[in-house]
Design a protein around this motif. Structure first.
Motif, PDB file in Angstrom:
ATOM      1  N   ASP A  54      14.008  45.023  34.232  1.00  0.00           N
ATOM      2  CA  ASP A  54      14.036  43.756  34.284  1.00  0.00           C
ATOM      3  C   ASP A  54      12.875  43.298  33.181  1.00  0.00           C
ATOM      4  O   ASP A  54      11.958  44.036  33.004  1.00  0.00           O
ATOM      5  N   PHE A  60      12.000  34.774  45.249  1.00  0.00           N
ATOM      6  CA  PHE A  60      13.130  35.122  44.707  1.00  0.00           C
ATOM      7  C   PHE A  60      14.474  35.559  45.994  1.00  0.00           C
ATOM      8  O   PHE A  60      15.553  35.036  45.976  1.00  0.00           O
ATOM      9  N   SER A 120      15.559  41.874  38.974  1.00  0.00           N
ATOM     10  CA  SER A 120      14.958  41.353  39.901  1.00  0.00           C
ATOM     11  C   SER A 120      13.955  41.689  40.581  1.00  0.00           C
ATOM     12  O   SER A 120      13.411  42.788  40.560  1.00  0.00           O
ATOM     13  N   ASP A 176      13.619  44.435  27.908  1.00  0.00           N
ATOM     14  CA  ASP A 176      14.809  43.479  27.584  1.00  0.00           C
ATOM     15  C   ASP A 176      15.955  44.441  27.725  1.00  0.00           C
ATOM     16  O   ASP A 176      16.008  45.566  26.941  1.00  0.00           O
ATOM     17  N   ILE A 231      22.052  35.994  29.230  1.00  0.00           N
ATOM     18  CA  ILE A 231      21.980  36.690  27.807  1.00  0.00           C
ATOM     19  C   ILE A 231      22.732  35.473  26.996  1.00  0.00           C
ATOM     20  O   ILE A 231      23.821  35.019  27.224  1.00  0.00           O
TER      21      ILE A 231
HETATM   22  C1  GEK Z   1      19.860  41.019  42.085  1.00  0.00           C
HETATM   23  N1  GEK Z   1      20.442  41.422  39.790  1.00  0.00           N
HETATM   24  O1  GEK Z   1      19.266  40.429  42.906  1.00  0.00           O
HETATM   25  N2  GEK Z   1      16.401  41.616  29.885  1.00  0.00           N
HETATM   26  C2  GEK Z   1      16.095  42.123  31.207  1.00  0.00           C
HETATM   27  N3  GEK Z   1      16.132  41.244  32.283  1.00  0.00           N
HETATM   28  C3  GEK Z   1      16.609  39.809  32.106  1.00  0.00           C
HETATM   29  C4  GEK Z   1      16.941  39.597  30.872  1.00  0.00           C
HETATM   30  C5  GEK Z   1      16.916  40.191  29.837  1.00  0.00           C
HETATM   31  N4  GEK Z   1      17.184  39.802  28.440  1.00  0.00           N
HETATM   32  N5  GEK Z   1      17.243  38.078  31.017  1.00  0.00           N
HETATM   33  C6  GEK Z   1      17.164  37.780  32.248  1.00  0.00           C
HETATM   34  N6  GEK Z   1      16.823  38.933  33.028  1.00  0.00           N
HETATM   35  C7  GEK Z   1      19.566  40.505  40.679  1.00  0.00           C
HETATM   36  C8  GEK Z   1      19.906  39.168  40.408  1.00  0.00           C
HETATM   37  S1  GEK Z   1      18.656  37.239  38.444  1.00  0.00           S
HETATM   38  C9  GEK Z   1      19.795  36.197  38.896  1.00  0.00           C
HETATM   39  C10 GEK Z   1      19.379  38.686  39.121  1.00  0.00           C
HETATM   40  C11 GEK Z   1      19.578  34.895  38.897  1.00  0.00           C
HETATM   41  C12 GEK Z   1      16.584  39.127  34.397  1.00  0.00           C
HETATM   42  C13 GEK Z   1      15.486  37.754  34.870  1.00  0.00           C
HETATM   43  O2  GEK Z   1      14.301  38.142  34.857  1.00  0.00           O
HETATM   44  C14 GEK Z   1      15.970  38.057  36.443  1.00  0.00           C
HETATM   45  O3  GEK Z   1      15.165  38.566  37.318  1.00  0.00           O
HETATM   46  C15 GEK Z   1      17.467  38.497  36.398  1.00  0.00           C
HETATM   47  O4  GEK Z   1      17.811  38.837  35.102  1.00  0.00           O
HETATM   48  C16 GEK Z   1      18.277  37.243  37.025  1.00  0.00           C
HETATM   49  O5  GEK Z   1      21.084  41.442  42.550  1.00  0.00           O
HETATM   50  O6  GEK Z   1      18.423  34.378  39.155  1.00  0.00           O
HETATM   51  O7  GEK Z   1      20.490  33.888  39.293  1.00  0.00           O
END
Ligand code: GEK
Length: 244
Positions: free
Chosen positions: A91, A30, A68, A119, A140
């Motif tokens: 997450d 990631f 993440s 969630d 979302i």
């Molecule tokens: C960063 N903020 O490195 N509940 C909990 N987690 C969720 C949900 C949900 N309903 N939907 C998605 N996710 C991070 C980067 S990544 C962005 C964020 C990307 C989580 C999902 O599992 C993932 O880990 C994250 O939101 C999005 O600053 O991948 O473009």
């Protein structure tokens, strides 16, 4: 330090493209994936630290929603100087949460962090001085975003801030094309092939739903935020600060 594992998840032709999931394979690569896909990501992380420095209030909570592997949490934690703060890094991907916990252990700090696998729509937000949604709201369902932002607004203390970073769409088709072309060039310059880019785009199509800056601004205002500032943009990636 060892290089983070390289993202090669989409480099072989696939018979069928299934919807993208934040599983163990994604969690492993990631940091490399997001750095090579999101222009400005590293600058946003650095600057998030300044939000923690300036807006964390003593004896309050900070939330990193959709944490993440914990990069934003680490950036916040490094810069908090107020006493009695606690960070909730949340997450719903078990693989992400596992990597996040491991990453946090490598860095000593005084502010406690609670890493929660849940969630973000279901968790309580309370006594918050800073809430970070760094590229998470886009996952979302659009119909649920208003209720979710109203919950965040209600959980923030006066003077508290929501930082909302998102991939955006532009209303003007020419502008949209311009930014998409440059974003494509960005990914190619970072070593992604046409095949990787198009397979990943198909996998994300139904789960990452971008909106226009105007839609975000309006929703934030309707949630109650009176001050909404676009404080960062790199191509079609944007970040707002919304102050209660
Ligand atoms: C960063 N903020 O490195 N509940 C909990 N987690 C969720 C949900 C949900 N309903 N939907 C998605 N996710 C991070 C980067 S990544 C962005 C964020 C990307 C989580 C999902 O599992 C993932 O880990 C994250 O939101 C999005 O600053 O991948 O473009």
């Amino acid at each position: 330090m060892a290089e983070p594992p390289r993202d090669r998840l989409f480099d072989m032709p696939r018979d069928m493209i299934v919807d993208f999931v934040f599983d163990e394979q994604v969690a492993r690569v990631f940091p490399d994936m997001i750095r090579r896909s999101v222009p400005g990501y590293e600058s946003i992380l650095t600057l998030l630290g300044l939000f923690a420095q300036e807006y964390a209030q003593a004896n309050t909570n900070l939330y990193d929603l959709g944490c993440s592997t914990g990069a934003a949490t680490l950036a916040l934690r490094r810069r908090i100087s107020q006493p009695g703060c606690r960070i909730y890094a949340i997450d719903n991907s078990t693989s992400m949460v596992e990597v996040c916990r491991a990453n946090l252990q490598h860095h000593a700090a005084t502010t406690p962090v609670e890493v929660v696998c849940a969630d973000i729509q279901q968790v309580g937000i309370e006594n918050a001085s800073l809430v970070v949604l760094n590229f998470t709201l886009q996952f979302i369902a659009p119909g649920e975003r208003s209720r979710f932002l109203r919950k965040i607004y209600a959980g923030l203390n006066p003077g508290g801030v929501l930082v909302l970073s998102e991939k955006i769409l532009l209303e003007d088709p020419l502008g949209q094309r311009f930014e998409e072309d440059l974003h494509l060039a960005f990914k190619k310059a970072n070593g992604y092939s046409e095949l990787e880019i198009s397979q990943k785009r198909s996998a994300l199509e139904k789960i990452l739903i971008p909106e226009t800056p105007a839609q975000h601004r309006q929703r934030l205002q309707q949630a109650g935020f009176q001050q909404v500032y676009r404080w960062f943009q790199a191509l079609n990636f944007i970040s707002f600060a919304a102050i209660k």
